[in-house]
Design an enzyme around this catalytic site. Sequence first.
Site, PDB file in Angstrom:
ATOM      1  N   HIS A   1       0.929  -1.209  -0.056  1.00  0.00           N
ATOM      2  CA  HIS A   1       0.220  -0.084  -0.114  1.00  0.00           C
ATOM      3  C   HIS A   1       0.902   1.133   0.021  1.00  0.00           C
ATOM      4  O   HIS A   1       1.971   1.233   0.787  1.00  0.00           O
ATOM      5  CB  HIS A   1      -0.719   0.043   1.180  1.00  0.00           C
ATOM      6  CG  HIS A   1      -2.141  -0.881   1.187  1.00  0.00           C
ATOM      7  ND1 HIS A   1      -3.207  -0.882   2.234  1.00  0.00           N
ATOM      8  CD2 HIS A   1      -2.474  -1.993   0.353  1.00  0.00           C
ATOM      9  CE1 HIS A   1      -4.163  -1.838   1.671  1.00  0.00           C
ATOM     10  NE2 HIS A   1      -3.480  -2.533   0.632  1.00  0.00           N
TER      11      HIS A   1
ATOM     12  N   TYR B   1      -8.977   5.192   8.099  1.00  0.00           N
ATOM     13  CA  TYR B   1      -9.017   5.946   9.552  1.00  0.00           C
ATOM     14  C   TYR B   1      -9.940   6.973   9.664  1.00  0.00           C
ATOM     15  O   TYR B   1      -9.826   7.746   9.021  1.00  0.00           O
ATOM     16  CB  TYR B   1      -7.534   6.484  10.089  1.00  0.00           C
ATOM     17  CG  TYR B   1      -6.250   5.110  10.415  1.00  0.00           C
ATOM     18  CD1 TYR B   1      -5.822   4.975   8.928  1.00  0.00           C
ATOM     19  CD2 TYR B   1      -6.104   5.026  11.318  1.00  0.00           C
ATOM     20  CE1 TYR B   1      -4.732   3.997   9.328  1.00  0.00           C
ATOM     21  CE2 TYR B   1      -5.108   3.930  11.536  1.00  0.00           C
ATOM     22  CZ  TYR B   1      -4.400   3.476  10.600  1.00  0.00           C
ATOM     23  OH  TYR B   1      -3.164   2.714  10.877  1.00  0.00           O
TER      24      TYR B   1
ATOM     25  N   PRO C   1      -2.271   0.377  19.190  1.00  0.00           N
ATOM     26  CA  PRO C   1      -2.182  -0.134  17.637  1.00  0.00           C
ATOM     27  C   PRO C   1      -2.503   1.091  16.515  1.00  0.00           C
ATOM     28  O   PRO C   1      -2.276   0.721  15.427  1.00  0.00           O
ATOM     29  CB  PRO C   1      -2.929  -1.316  17.738  1.00  0.00           C
ATOM     30  CG  PRO C   1      -3.915  -1.111  18.594  1.00  0.00           C
ATOM     31  CD  PRO C   1      -3.321  -0.585  19.919  1.00  0.00           C
TER      32      PRO C   1
ATOM     33  N   LYS D   1       2.664   0.230  15.056  1.00  0.00           N
ATOM     34  CA  LYS D   1       3.819   0.041  15.305  1.00  0.00           C
ATOM     35  C   LYS D   1       4.339  -1.081  16.000  1.00  0.00           C
ATOM     36  O   LYS D   1       5.466  -1.712  16.137  1.00  0.00           O
ATOM     37  CB  LYS D   1       4.288   1.290  16.216  1.00  0.00           C
ATOM     38  CG  LYS D   1       4.342   2.279  15.258  1.00  0.00           C
ATOM     39  CD  LYS D   1       5.495   2.686  14.137  1.00  0.00           C
ATOM     40  CE  LYS D   1       4.948   3.429  13.051  1.00  0.00           C
ATOM     41  NZ  LYS D   1       5.349   2.842  11.829  1.00  0.00           N
TER      42      LYS D   1
ATOM     43  N   TYR E   1       4.573   6.748   9.718  1.00  0.00           N
ATOM     44  CA  TYR E   1       3.989   5.701   9.514  1.00  0.00           C
ATOM     45  C   TYR E   1       4.666   4.429   8.632  1.00  0.00           C
ATOM     46  O   TYR E   1       4.619   3.258   9.172  1.00  0.00           O
ATOM     47  CB  TYR E   1       2.479   5.892   8.884  1.00  0.00           C
ATOM     48  CG  TYR E   1       1.399   5.033   8.822  1.00  0.00           C
ATOM     49  CD1 TYR E   1       1.430   3.911   7.986  1.00  0.00           C
ATOM     50  CD2 TYR E   1       0.563   4.945   9.846  1.00  0.00           C
ATOM     51  CE1 TYR E   1       0.309   2.966   7.735  1.00  0.00           C
ATOM     52  CE2 TYR E   1      -0.392   3.904   9.742  1.00  0.00           C
ATOM     53  CZ  TYR E   1      -0.375   3.142   8.799  1.00  0.00           C
ATOM     54  OH  TYR E   1      -1.438   1.974   8.883  1.00  0.00           O
TER      55      TYR E   1
END
Length: 389
Positions: A72, A200, A292, A296, A384
């Site tokens: 992604h 998200y 979460p 990570k 990220y």
Amino acid sequence: MRTQVGIVGAGPAGLMLSHLLHLRGIDTVVLECRSRDHVERRVRAGVLEQGSVDLLVRTGVGERLLREGLRHEGIELRFDGESHRVPMTELTGRAITVYGQQEVVKDLIAARLATGGRILFEVDDVRPGGLDTDAPVIRFRHGGRAAELHCDFVAGCDGFHGVSRAAVPAGVLSTYERTYPFAWLGVLAAAPPAVDELIYAYHERGFALYSLRSPQVSRLYLQVAPDEDIADWPDERIWSELRTRLETVPGWSLNEGPILAKGITPMRSFVVEPMRWQRLFLAGDAVHIVPPTGAKGMNLALSDVALLGDAFAAWYAGGRTDLLDAYSRTALERVWRAQHFSWWMTSLLHRLNTDDPYEAKLQSAQLRYVTTSRAYATSLAENYVGPPG
Ligand code: FAS
Ligand code: PHB
């Protein structure tokens, strides 16, 4: 029994460390309290940073990951009835790969067993001892019999609820922690994901995350109260809440399907320092936990043991102690960067105090800034996707 490095825990940290040390000709034994079937079926993390993918591939355990993992190049932030893509690869040159933690665990177990690795499953009463000597001994029971593993070093890779951290004498460790006023309800569903990339979602009723495991399997999460009982969440209630929080843009709807697994995960930030005491080295969830939201947890575990593998290799190759002595300090730099990012991402996207309209306005302003400022979006993206491998 005798080995060079005794490893407690067969999660990503313990298994990866065993694999890395095998590649350097260093013998290990992994002691795991659950069954092989349990650890290979345990549904947990799903996102691998570029650095983690590179580590698995360059150490020869990335073949299925490259074949089945989903690369992604962006994530989507959804709020106020809008959806905004953060083009992470365009901003950083790096990508993430969606590949379930249980798949990483399966690949590592298969690789270790194929090369004669010793992994003892279903051990109990594990007690690391002699850690302040040059001949530690891990006592445990296996198959109903008492046993001892004599080693040069012990790697505590046994997660947050393990025994290794507790083997350090009182007064040595400093603890830093934060708990959050919510938990995550996670579901695994046999439903083709209605997304190309992770979503998200910030919503007045709470956070939601739309992730996936394959073109046929979705992985979704809901922010819930910290003391929620999964028995109070029948499938229909889960799907209804997910629809409410995710179907906020015109013309888009999620795909439902049979729920294969569901569970509630508490949220905490946690670090103990140092990550070493004498001949005991702690790695992964045994020594740090992140919420979460930033994906990570597993990546940090792999990052710790990559450092530890180099440090053990330098010691066995030539008696060097510098990398062992620097392990905690070096690892903690990465740990605290990930701690901050995970806290920041969690604070940005979750309803922290539903009675505080000012907080909600701040969150909306920050979300708008992330989606309109290249500099701020780059900051999110580089945290990220993680540091270069
Ligand atoms: P692990 O906890 O994976 O492994 C520790 C191992 O030690 C386990 O196999 C355990 O059985 C074993 N063990 C424990 N005590 C022992 C003892 N006394 N003797 C022998 N063995 C012992 N991270 C994300 O990035 N995204 C997520 O969505 C996410 N979801 C999660 C959901 C849950 C329910 C949990 C608990 C964690 C989640 N995490 C997530 C974090 C998770 O992925 C961890 O970061 C990752 O498992 C860390 O790997 P390890 O450090 O190897 O610890
Ligand atoms: C997952 O797919 O399990 C996942 C993805 C991103 C997160 C957390 C979990 O931040």
